[in-house]
Design a protein around this motif. Structure first.
Motif, short mmCIF file in Angstrom:
data_model
loop_
_atom_site.label_atom_id
_atom_site.label_comp_id
_atom_site.label_asym_id
_atom_site.label_seq_id
_atom_site.Cartn_x
_atom_site.Cartn_y
_atom_site.Cartn_z
N ILE A 29 0.84 -1.20 0.00
CA ILE A 29 0.00 0.00 0.00
C ILE A 29 0.87 1.25 0.00
O ILE A 29 0.58 2.22 -0.71
N ALA A 30 1.94 1.26 0.77
CA ALA A 30 2.83 2.42 0.83
C ALA A 30 3.49 2.67 -0.53
O ALA A 30 3.56 3.81 -1.00
N VAL A 31 3.95 1.61 -1.18
CA VAL A 31 4.57 1.75 -2.50
C VAL A 31 3.55 2.24 -3.52
O VAL A 31 3.84 3.15 -4.32
N ASP A 32 2.36 1.67 -3.51
CA ASP A 32 1.32 2.08 -4.45
C ASP A 32 0.93 3.54 -4.23
O ASP A 32 0.72 4.28 -5.19
N TYR A 33 0.86 3.96 -2.98
CA TYR A 33 0.52 5.35 -2.67
C TYR A 33 1.55 6.30 -3.28
O TYR A 33 1.19 7.31 -3.90
N ARG A 34 2.81 5.97 -3.13
CA ARG A 34 3.86 6.81 -3.71
C ARG A 34 3.76 6.85 -5.23
O ARG A 34 3.92 7.91 -5.84
N GLN A 35 3.48 5.70 -5.85
CA GLN A 35 3.35 5.66 -7.30
C GLN A 35 2.15 6.48 -7.78
O GLN A 35 2.25 7.19 -8.79
N GLN A 36 1.05 6.40 -7.07
CA GLN A 36 -0.14 7.17 -7.46
C GLN A 36 0.11 8.67 -7.32
O GLN A 36 -0.32 9.45 -8.17
N ARG A 37 0.79 9.08 -6.26
CA ARG A 37 1.09 10.50 -6.09
C ARG A 37 2.02 10.99 -7.19
O ARG A 37 1.86 12.09 -7.71
N LEU A 38 3.02 10.17 -7.57
CA LEU A 38 3.94 10.53 -8.65
C LEU A 38 3.18 10.66 -9.96
O LEU A 38 3.37 11.63 -10.71
N ARG A 39 2.29 9.72 -10.24
CA ARG A 39 1.50 9.76 -11.48
C ARG A 39 0.60 10.99 -11.50
O ARG A 39 0.48 11.66 -12.52
N LEU A 40 -0.02 11.32 -10.38
CA LEU A 40 -0.87 12.50 -10.30
C LEU A 40 -0.06 13.76 -10.52
O LEU A 40 -0.49 14.67 -11.24
N ARG A 41 1.13 13.81 -9.95
CA ARG A 41 2.00 14.98 -10.15
C ARG A 41 2.37 15.12 -11.63
O ARG A 41 2.35 16.21 -12.19
N GLU A 42 2.69 13.99 -12.30
CA GLU A 42 3.02 14.02 -13.72
C GLU A 42 1.84 14.51 -14.55
O GLU A 42 2.01 15.30 -15.48
N SER A 46 1.53 18.03 -16.79
CA SER A 46 1.24 18.00 -18.22
C SER A 46 -0.01 18.80 -18.58
O SER A 46 -0.36 18.89 -19.74
N GLY A 47 -0.68 19.36 -17.58
CA GLY A 47 -1.82 20.21 -17.85
C GLY A 47 -3.17 19.64 -17.49
O GLY A 47 -4.18 20.31 -17.60
N VAL A 48 -3.22 18.38 -17.08
CA VAL A 48 -4.48 17.79 -16.68
C VAL A 48 -4.85 18.35 -15.31
O VAL A 48 -4.02 18.42 -14.42
N VAL A 49 -6.11 18.75 -15.16
CA VAL A 49 -6.56 19.37 -13.92
C VAL A 49 -7.62 18.49 -13.28
O VAL A 49 -8.48 17.94 -13.97
N ARG A 50 -7.56 18.38 -11.97
CA ARG A 50 -8.58 17.62 -11.25
C ARG A 50 -9.90 18.38 -11.27
O ARG A 50 -9.93 19.60 -11.22
N ARG A 51 -11.00 17.65 -11.34
CA ARG A 51 -12.31 18.28 -11.34
C ARG A 51 -12.54 19.09 -10.08
O ARG A 51 -13.18 20.12 -10.11
N SER A 52 -12.03 18.62 -8.97
CA SER A 52 -12.25 19.31 -7.70
C SER A 52 -11.54 20.67 -7.66
O SER A 52 -11.88 21.52 -6.86
N ARG A 53 -10.58 20.88 -8.52
CA ARG A 53 -9.87 22.16 -8.55
C ARG A 53 -10.52 23.17 -9.50
O ARG A 53 -10.17 24.32 -9.49
N ARG A 54 -11.42 22.72 -10.35
CA ARG A 54 -12.08 23.63 -11.27
C ARG A 54 -13.11 24.47 -10.54
O ARG A 54 -13.76 24.00 -9.63
N SER A 55 -13.29 25.69 -10.99
CA SER A 55 -14.34 26.51 -10.42
C SER A 55 -15.66 26.16 -11.10
O SER A 55 -15.69 25.48 -12.12
#
Length: 60
Positions: A29-42, A46-55
């Protein structure tokens, strides 16, 4: 170990195996969490925005 009876070795081995599996799962779980955070950062870089951040104006 004699207080556990004739099955002491089995009981100790079972508990040891369960403890090992729980530790493996925690590590996984700890390794997967780090990988998911890295993927989200990438994705964010690259310009992809989370829906929760949109106004609300961006969603129309």
């Amino acid at each position: 170990m004699t207080s556990l009876g004739p099955y002491a070795a089995f009981i100790v081995a079972a508990y040891a195996m369960v403890a090992a599996m729980v530790l493996i799962l925690i590590g996984w779980i700890a390794v997967d969490y780090r990988q998911q955070r890295l993927r989200l950062r990438e994705l964010e870089e690259s310009g992809v925005v989370r829906r929760s951040r949109r106004s609300t104006m961006d969603m129309k």
